[in-house]
Design a protein around this motif. Structure first.
Motif, short mmCIF file in Angstrom:
data_model
loop_
_atom_site.label_atom_id
_atom_site.label_comp_id
_atom_site.label_asym_id
_atom_site.label_seq_id
_atom_site.Cartn_x
_atom_site.Cartn_y
_atom_site.Cartn_z
N PRO A 81 24.92 76.12 73.32
CA PRO A 81 24.64 77.12 72.40
C PRO A 81 23.03 76.74 71.90
CG PRO A 81 26.44 75.84 71.56
CD PRO A 81 26.02 75.45 73.11
N VAL A 82 22.65 75.41 72.07
CA VAL A 82 21.13 75.06 71.79
C VAL A 82 20.60 74.44 72.95
CG1 VAL A 82 21.55 75.21 69.23
CG2 VAL A 82 22.06 73.17 70.52
N PRO A 83 19.14 74.26 73.09
CA PRO A 83 18.86 73.43 74.28
C PRO A 83 19.33 71.82 74.19
CG PRO A 83 17.18 74.82 73.40
CD PRO A 83 18.21 75.11 72.63
N LEU A 84 19.74 71.43 74.93
CA LEU A 84 20.41 70.25 74.99
C LEU A 84 20.02 69.17 76.02
CD1 LEU A 84 22.51 67.89 73.75
CD2 LEU A 84 24.22 69.26 74.84
N SER A 85 19.79 68.05 75.91
CA SER A 85 19.50 66.80 76.93
C SER A 85 20.07 65.89 76.35
CB SER A 85 17.99 66.62 77.25
OG SER A 85 17.45 66.13 76.08
N LEU A 86 20.69 64.98 77.58
CA LEU A 86 21.31 63.69 77.22
C LEU A 86 20.78 62.84 78.14
CD1 LEU A 86 25.17 64.56 77.23
CD2 LEU A 86 23.73 63.85 75.27
N PHE A 111 18.11 72.87 58.96
CA PHE A 111 19.51 73.49 58.49
C PHE A 111 20.65 73.08 59.34
CE2 PHE A 111 22.58 76.64 58.19
CZ PHE A 111 23.25 76.35 56.87
N MET A 112 20.43 73.45 60.75
CA MET A 112 21.34 73.28 61.71
C MET A 112 21.68 71.48 61.93
SD MET A 112 22.89 75.72 63.19
CE MET A 112 23.45 75.32 64.51
N LYS A 113 20.33 70.82 61.94
CA LYS A 113 20.57 69.45 62.30
C LYS A 113 21.65 68.87 61.02
CE LYS A 113 18.03 65.01 61.79
NZ LYS A 113 16.77 64.40 61.38
N GLY A 114 21.66 69.35 59.78
CA GLY A 114 22.44 68.75 58.78
C GLY A 114 23.91 69.21 59.04
N MET A 115 24.10 70.39 59.55
CA MET A 115 25.66 70.96 60.28
C MET A 115 26.00 70.27 61.27
SD MET A 115 25.19 74.86 59.57
CE MET A 115 26.54 75.17 60.27
N ILE A 116 25.29 69.68 62.23
CA ILE A 116 25.82 69.33 63.39
C ILE A 116 25.63 67.67 63.52
CG2 ILE A 116 25.31 71.42 64.69
CD1 ILE A 116 22.93 70.04 66.06
N GLN A 117 25.12 67.11 62.68
CA GLN A 117 24.80 65.62 62.80
C GLN A 117 25.72 64.86 62.87
OE1 GLN A 117 21.86 64.32 59.91
NE2 GLN A 117 21.74 62.25 60.76
#
Length: 136
Positions: A81-86, A111-117
């Motif tokens: 759903p969002v750009p993601l790297s691991l 805003f999203m950071k707070g929700m998914i952290q």
């Protein structure tokens, strides 16, 4: 990019053994029973790609995009759903043990950071726990 990190875990195996197991995704077959089935479904993999359904996110594929022998394995997600790297970092302590941690990089707004952290941090902790327990 916002970074989230797992804790650092000590693994009682040589750095090279840990890297060799984790850098070839076909080895997942030997430990897939240790992956939490309540969170992960529809697992498939080959040498460079891992595809799975993560509750509640959905189906995501992770592709190995870089291997730095014995020290780091980098993954890029597709269908996320969002750009993601691991990336998994492995550092030698001595000839028979090493330390490892997992880092996630996501392109999210504050805003999203707070929700998914918390869910991201919890997921990374579960990943490093499984990595630390694997039979190398």
């Amino acid at each position: 990019m916002t970074k989230f990190e797992s804790s650092v875990k000590t693994i009682d195996s040589p750095q090279e053994s840990v890297y060799d197991l984790l850098s070839d995704l076909t080895h997942i077959n030997s430990f897939k029973d240790q992956i939490p089935q309540d969170l992960i479904k529809d697992l498939s993999f080959d040498k460079d790609t891992l595809t799975l359904s993560i509750v509640p996110v959905g189906k995501i594929s992770f592709h190995i995009i870089e291997r730095n022998p014995h020290t780091c394995i980098k993954f890029q997600a597709s269908n996320s759903p969002v750009p993601l790297s691991l990336w998994i970092q492995i550092v030698s302590i001595n000839e028979s043990s090493c330390k490892a941690k997992v880092t996630a990089g996501l392109e999210v707004n504050p805003f999203m950071k707070g929700m998914i952290q918390k869910p991201i941090k919890d997921g990374l902790e579960k990943m490093i726990e499984v990595i630390a327990r694997l039979p190398y």
